[in-house]
Design an enzyme around this catalytic site. Structure first.
Site, PDB file in Angstrom:
ATOM      1  N   SER A  72      40.240  43.737  43.706  1.00 55.74           N
ATOM      2  CA  SER A  72      40.941  43.594  42.439  1.00 55.74           C
ATOM      3  C   SER A  72      40.187  44.228  41.284  1.00 55.74           C
ATOM      4  O   SER A  72      40.606  44.145  40.136  1.00 55.74           O
ATOM      5  CB  SER A  72      41.212  42.112  42.145  1.00 55.74           C
ATOM      6  OG  SER A  72      40.037  41.401  42.270  1.00 55.74           O
ATOM      7  N   THR A 203      39.130  39.336  38.056  1.00 52.14           N
ATOM      8  CA  THR A 203      38.586  40.326  37.133  1.00 52.14           C
ATOM      9  C   THR A 203      37.103  40.085  37.120  1.00 52.14           C
ATOM     10  O   THR A 203      36.684  38.931  37.120  1.00 52.14           O
ATOM     11  CB  THR A 203      39.120  40.062  35.709  1.00 52.14           C
ATOM     12  OG1 THR A 203      40.530  40.246  35.702  1.00 52.14           O
ATOM     13  CG2 THR A 203      38.494  40.984  34.694  1.00 52.14           C
ATOM     14  N   THR A 221      39.062  45.514  35.762  1.00 50.96           N
ATOM     15  CA  THR A 221      40.034  45.046  36.764  1.00 50.96           C
ATOM     16  C   THR A 221      41.039  46.140  37.055  1.00 50.96           C
ATOM     17  O   THR A 221      41.183  47.087  36.276  1.00 50.96           O
ATOM     18  CB  THR A 221      40.788  43.799  36.236  1.00 50.96           C
ATOM     19  OG1 THR A 221      41.670  43.312  37.248  1.00 50.96           O
ATOM     20  CG2 THR A 221      41.608  44.124  35.004  1.00 50.96           C
ATOM     21  N   ARG A 231      52.008  48.192  32.371  1.00 47.95           N
ATOM     22  CA  ARG A 231      51.471  46.859  32.050  1.00 47.95           C
ATOM     23  C   ARG A 231      49.970  46.942  31.768  1.00 47.95           C
ATOM     24  O   ARG A 231      49.209  47.578  32.495  1.00 47.95           O
ATOM     25  CB  ARG A 231      51.720  45.921  33.228  1.00 47.95           C
ATOM     26  CG  ARG A 231      51.245  44.481  33.027  1.00 47.95           C
ATOM     27  CD  ARG A 231      49.873  44.222  33.594  1.00 47.95           C
ATOM     28  NE  ARG A 231      49.585  42.774  33.633  1.00 47.95           N
ATOM     29  CZ  ARG A 231      48.425  42.259  34.020  1.00 47.95           C
ATOM     30  NH1 ARG A 231      47.445  43.048  34.402  1.00 47.95           N
ATOM     31  NH2 ARG A 231      48.245  40.959  34.021  1.00 47.95           N
ATOM     32  N   VAL A 232      49.555  46.319  30.693  1.00 53.19           N
ATOM     33  CA  VAL A 232      48.132  46.164  30.398  1.00 53.19           C
ATOM     34  C   VAL A 232      47.881  44.663  30.304  1.00 53.19           C
ATOM     35  O   VAL A 232      48.648  43.937  29.663  1.00 53.19           O
ATOM     36  CB  VAL A 232      47.757  46.857  29.073  1.00 53.19           C
ATOM     37  CG1 VAL A 232      46.323  46.535  28.666  1.00 53.19           C
ATOM     38  CG2 VAL A 232      47.943  48.371  29.193  1.00 53.19           C
ATOM     39  N   GLY A 233      46.847  44.182  30.963  1.00 52.24           N
ATOM     40  CA  GLY A 233      46.573  42.744  30.993  1.00 52.24           C
ATOM     41  C   GLY A 233      45.637  42.297  29.888  1.00 52.24           C
ATOM     42  O   GLY A 233      45.477  42.972  28.864  1.00 52.24           O
ATOM     43  N   ASP A 234      45.012  41.160  30.103  1.00 54.99           N
ATOM     44  CA  ASP A 234      44.119  40.586  29.097  1.00 54.99           C
ATOM     45  C   ASP A 234      42.746  41.252  29.077  1.00 54.99           C
ATOM     46  O   ASP A 234      42.054  41.231  28.064  1.00 54.99           O
ATOM     47  CB  ASP A 234      43.931  39.079  29.348  1.00 54.99           C
ATOM     48  CG  ASP A 234      43.317  38.772  30.703  1.00 54.99           C
ATOM     49  OD1 ASP A 234      43.533  39.558  31.657  1.00 54.99           O
ATOM     50  OD2 ASP A 234      42.621  37.743  30.822  1.00 54.99           O
ATOM     51  N   THR A 254      39.200  35.260  33.380  1.00 51.13           N
ATOM     52  CA  THR A 254      39.853  35.858  34.542  1.00 51.13           C
ATOM     53  C   THR A 254      41.074  35.001  34.878  1.00 51.13           C
ATOM     54  O   THR A 254      41.082  33.809  34.590  1.00 51.13           O
ATOM     55  CB  THR A 254      38.879  35.934  35.740  1.00 51.13           C
ATOM     56  OG1 THR A 254      39.576  36.452  36.885  1.00 51.13           O
ATOM     57  CG2 THR A 254      38.317  34.567  36.112  1.00 51.13           C
ATOM     58  N   GLY A 255      42.077  35.616  35.460  1.00 50.76           N
ATOM     59  CA  GLY A 255      43.257  34.835  35.830  1.00 50.76           C
ATOM     60  C   GLY A 255      44.531  35.562  35.476  1.00 50.76           C
ATOM     61  O   GLY A 255      44.548  36.797  35.418  1.00 50.76           O
ATOM     62  N   ASN A 256      45.569  34.802  35.254  1.00 54.74           N
ATOM     63  CA  ASN A 256      46.859  35.388  34.924  1.00 54.74           C
ATOM     64  C   ASN A 256      46.840  35.933  33.496  1.00 54.74           C
ATOM     65  O   ASN A 256      47.136  35.241  32.533  1.00 54.74           O
ATOM     66  CB  ASN A 256      47.966  34.344  35.102  1.00 54.74           C
ATOM     67  CG  ASN A 256      49.335  34.945  34.859  1.00 54.74           C
ATOM     68  OD1 ASN A 256      49.455  36.033  34.281  1.00 54.74           O
ATOM     69  ND2 ASN A 256      50.367  34.253  35.296  1.00 54.74           N
ATOM     70  N   GLY A 257      46.488  37.196  33.394  1.00 53.00           N
ATOM     71  CA  GLY A 257      46.260  37.820  32.095  1.00 53.00           C
ATOM     72  C   GLY A 257      47.472  37.844  31.199  1.00 53.00           C
ATOM     73  O   GLY A 257      47.354  37.782  29.975  1.00 53.00           O
TER      74      GLY A 257
END
Ligand code: NAG
Ligand code: NAG
Length: 343
Positions: A72, A203, A221, A231-234, A254-257
């Site tokens: 990941s 992450t 990540t 899509r861009v995450g946290d 880390t996690g569901n961004g």
């Protein structure tokens, strides 16, 4: 000293050792999310070699990118809906408050180093997509395919499963094919229940504090499996993926961004440590704030204050009760795996 006295002294030492509190502080400190011990080791070595805390964060996260930590981080993981792996990363300097970040970076393996180049060679904070890749190429980074046999097979399997648009809602595909393009409409009936896949959200997030008290943090990540392209995450968002100010402390999440970035958990944790909240409580409060609105979200955070005390917290979801992280300081003397109970 006779034998009996020596034995007594040894017992006393052992007892004292056990009395040392969890999170005992010494500087320098390297702390990072998950079981990524090689990353902590690389960061520690960078410090030992005379590198700055920024060098340590870059080296540590780069190590994960090269090793494809848990699939990941780095190339060859988590293909998007088109089968492409793209990367998100950021780095932050807690003395100057400068940040460099990249989102949706294509074709370049070393995302954290590109993030640092954004910081050092532009006036900007965040570059995204194809243009970020062009910037990286101009800065001398090698462009190469991030696809691997593994990412191809993960993607192929998804196509075979009729794509289950994991990251979309209220859409219908073109009636002749299940795999999109999608239009607004009723959700697919046959869509499989969305599984909670913890490792789809790993992450590397790292905080490094130098002997002189300077703090840096970073993340890297390849985002979420089958994400909607673009899509861009946290991870590359300052305050969400990580945050640091040398006078207060540092945190990385880390996690569901997609959920976590709405709450800026790293910023919140650092602000709490600034007013004296102890690191584990700061971490717990940042998680609780998200949990209040999203009880089932998956996420975890690591926190360290300016004196090198540290803690972590995570949300308890079915099948996941402890969150692992790695600490390297003169006390652990090795990249020591630790974990916290999720609550
Ligand atoms: C990937 O698959 C191709 C074709 O099946 C094969 O020739 C190649 O050796 C594989 N590469 C790796 C790294 O396994
Ligand atoms: C950091 O946290 C520890 C443990 O809670 C606390 O004793 C220490 O005073 C804190 N340091 C600062 C600078 O707030």
């Amino acid at each position: 000293m006779n034998l009996k006295a020596a034995y007594f002294a040894m017992r006393l030492c052992l007892i004292l050792l056990f009395l040392l509190p969890f999170g005992r502080a010494t500087l320098p400190l390297v702390i990072n999310t998950w079981e990524f011990q090689h990353a902590a080791d690389a960061a520690w070595r960078a410090l030992q070699a005379g590198g700055s805390v920024m060098d340590a964060v870059e080296k540590g996260c780069s190590r994960c990118e090269a090793e494809q930590c848990d699939g990941s981080v780095g190339f060859g993981g988590h293909p998007d809906e088109r089968g492409e792996t793209t990367l998100d990363a950021m780095i932050m300097n807690g003395n100057t408050m400068e940040v460099g970040a990249v989102g949706d970076l294509r074709r370049i393996k070393n995302a954290i180093s590109v993030a640092r180049a954004v910081m050092e060679h532009t006036e900007h904070t965040l570059l995204v997509g194809e243009s970020a890749s062009q910037f990286a190429e101009n800065m001398g980074f090698t462009a190469e395919d991030l696809t691997t046999n593994n990412s191809i097979s993960v993607f192929t399997q998804w196509l075979k499963d009729n794509c289950q648009p994991n990251n979309r809602k209220n859409v219908s595909p073109d009636p002749s094919k299940y795999c999109g393009p999608y239009k607004p409409g009723p959700t697919l009936k046959h869509r499989r229940r969305r599984e909670i896949d913890i490792h789809a959200h790993d992450t590397i997030g790292m905080v490094v504090i130098g002997r002189d008290g300077q703090i840096a943090a970073g993340t890297s990540t390849n985002g979420a499996n089958y994400k909607v392209p673009g899509r861009v995450g946290d991870s590359p968002i300052a305050g969400a993926g990580s945050y640091v100010e040398s006078a207060a402390g540092g945190a990385a999440a880390t996690g569901n961004g997609d959920v976590m970035m709405r709450f800026l958990p790293s910023y919140l944790a650092v602000e709490l440590m600034r007013i004296g909240t102890e690191p584990s409580t700061a971490c717990e409060t940042a998680i609780s704030r998200i949990k209040r609105h999203n009880p089932g979200f998956f996420g975890a955070i690591i926190c360290a204050n300016s004196t090198g005390h540290y803690g972590a917290a995570c949300n308890k979801i079915p099948g996941f009760t402890r969150f692992p992280f790695v600490v390297y300081n003169s006390q652990t003397n090795t990249p020591l795996l630790q974990s916290v109970d999720c609550f």
